[in-house]
Design a protein around this motif. Sequence first.
Motif, mmCIF file in Angstrom:
data_model
loop_
_atom_site.group_PDB
_atom_site.id
_atom_site.type_symbol
_atom_site.label_atom_id
_atom_site.label_comp_id
_atom_site.label_asym_id
_atom_site.label_seq_id
_atom_site.Cartn_x
_atom_site.Cartn_y
_atom_site.Cartn_z
ATOM 1 N N CYS A 199 13.308 -3.785 -10.942
ATOM 2 C CA CYS A 199 12.024 -5.072 -10.783
ATOM 3 C C CYS A 199 11.485 -4.565 -12.621
ATOM 4 C CB CYS A 199 10.681 -4.639 -10.175
ATOM 5 S SG CYS A 199 9.554 -6.540 -10.464
ATOM 6 N N VAL B 81 -2.608 -9.506 -3.961
ATOM 7 C CA VAL B 81 -2.726 -9.223 -5.735
ATOM 8 C C VAL B 81 -3.939 -8.315 -6.563
ATOM 9 C CG1 VAL B 81 -1.274 -9.222 -8.286
ATOM 10 C CG2 VAL B 81 -0.283 -10.254 -5.979
ATOM 11 N N VAL C 169 5.948 -3.241 -3.475
ATOM 12 C CA VAL C 169 4.910 -3.117 -2.719
ATOM 13 C C VAL C 169 4.391 -1.768 -3.374
ATOM 14 C CG1 VAL C 169 4.158 -3.408 -0.305
ATOM 15 C CG2 VAL C 169 5.322 -4.383 -1.378
ATOM 16 N N VAL D 200 10.161 -7.086 -5.774
ATOM 17 C CA VAL D 200 9.016 -7.623 -5.566
ATOM 18 C C VAL D 200 8.283 -5.499 -5.468
ATOM 19 C CG1 VAL D 200 8.705 -7.579 -3.708
ATOM 20 C CG2 VAL D 200 7.143 -8.231 -4.374
ATOM 21 N N LEU E 131 0.824 -5.841 -3.424
ATOM 22 C CA LEU E 131 2.172 -6.336 -4.820
ATOM 23 C C LEU E 131 1.967 -5.821 -6.220
ATOM 24 C CD1 LEU E 131 3.168 -10.298 -3.448
ATOM 25 C CD2 LEU E 131 3.337 -7.935 -2.163
ATOM 26 N N GLY F 112 11.025 -16.573 -5.192
ATOM 27 C CA GLY F 112 10.058 -15.643 -6.097
ATOM 28 C C GLY F 112 9.301 -16.506 -4.148
ATOM 29 N N SER G 280 4.160 -5.741 -8.730
ATOM 30 C CA SER G 280 4.827 -6.494 -9.740
ATOM 31 C C SER G 280 5.536 -7.634 -8.342
ATOM 32 C CB SER G 280 5.670 -5.591 -10.057
ATOM 33 O OG SER G 280 6.502 -6.470 -11.235
ATOM 34 N N LEU G 281 5.759 -8.630 -9.193
ATOM 35 C CA LEU G 281 7.062 -9.811 -8.316
ATOM 36 C C LEU G 281 7.328 -10.338 -9.499
ATOM 37 C CD1 LEU G 281 8.106 -11.129 -6.349
ATOM 38 C CD2 LEU G 281 5.938 -13.066 -6.370
ATOM 39 N N LEU H 152 8.214 -13.602 -0.766
ATOM 40 C CA LEU H 152 7.249 -13.721 -0.333
ATOM 41 C C LEU H 152 7.297 -13.520 1.308
ATOM 42 C CD1 LEU H 152 4.722 -15.201 -2.758
ATOM 43 C CD2 LEU H 152 5.369 -13.028 -2.487
#
Length: 272
Positions: free
Chosen positions: A161, A240, A197, A195, A207, A222, A209-210, A226
């Motif tokens: 990621c 977030v 977690v 993502v 979260l 995306g 990072s995404l 989710l």
Amino acid sequence: MNREPMDLVPASEGSFLSLSTLFARAFEGYFVPVPDAPQAFDARIRSEHISLTESRVARVGGEAVGLVLMARRGNVSRVAGMGIVPSRRGQGLGGEMLRPLLESARARGDARMVLEVIEQNAPAVKLYERLGFRRMRRLVGFTGTPTPEPGALEEVDPRECAKLLPAGLPWQLDAATVMGLSSPAKAFRLGPAFVVVADVSAPTLGLRSLVVEPSARGKGAGRRLLRALAAAHPGKPLAVSAIVPEGLCDRFFLGEGFTYPALSQLELAHTF
């Protein structure tokens, strides 16, 4: 009433457990209380490049009354956390704690020092601005529960990621921070979307990072990720923290039914 003089000592002189406890005490009653959790404290130090040698414990009459955590990357330093125990607040310690660190950063040739402060914490914002910090951008968060939609999530290394993240993100979203995350943080992939977690066992999935591969952006990858995450952890809301630059992905999260939490942050910088 005059108080005894304050002195600052490197945080590295104290035990790790005592620092974790002091950090929790220094944020007691704060907008977002910090638990005395040594494992989480250690994970934060490692991923955010916090230096205990350059961090400082404030003492008055030999008693530890405050803590400033300092991080560095290249020629940029960051106040990763500054707090004072409740009984010593309102005595001018904050400025006394930070001014020497600003001078040290200037002396070693840093380009700037950055920090994040809760926007609703007006006294802290005023303190930092008096010390020469200027507002760079507003940081927001999101919370919500997407419509579950099963998907074949694949666990991957958080670095998968991180390597897709753009430059210029706030410190806690930066690729270098994501690179340093370790258990209990986990990363997942669904096609071109990734993502990270914070802890899948927690009641709320935080979260960290995404990101979606550049060629697949704007095509719903995306959102599918989710929804697959929501399906894999039924009943758990997703959240977030307020570390995302305002406007960066508001439409994405709001379009999935997320809302803004009550608190936001300001990213401030002191340029030398």
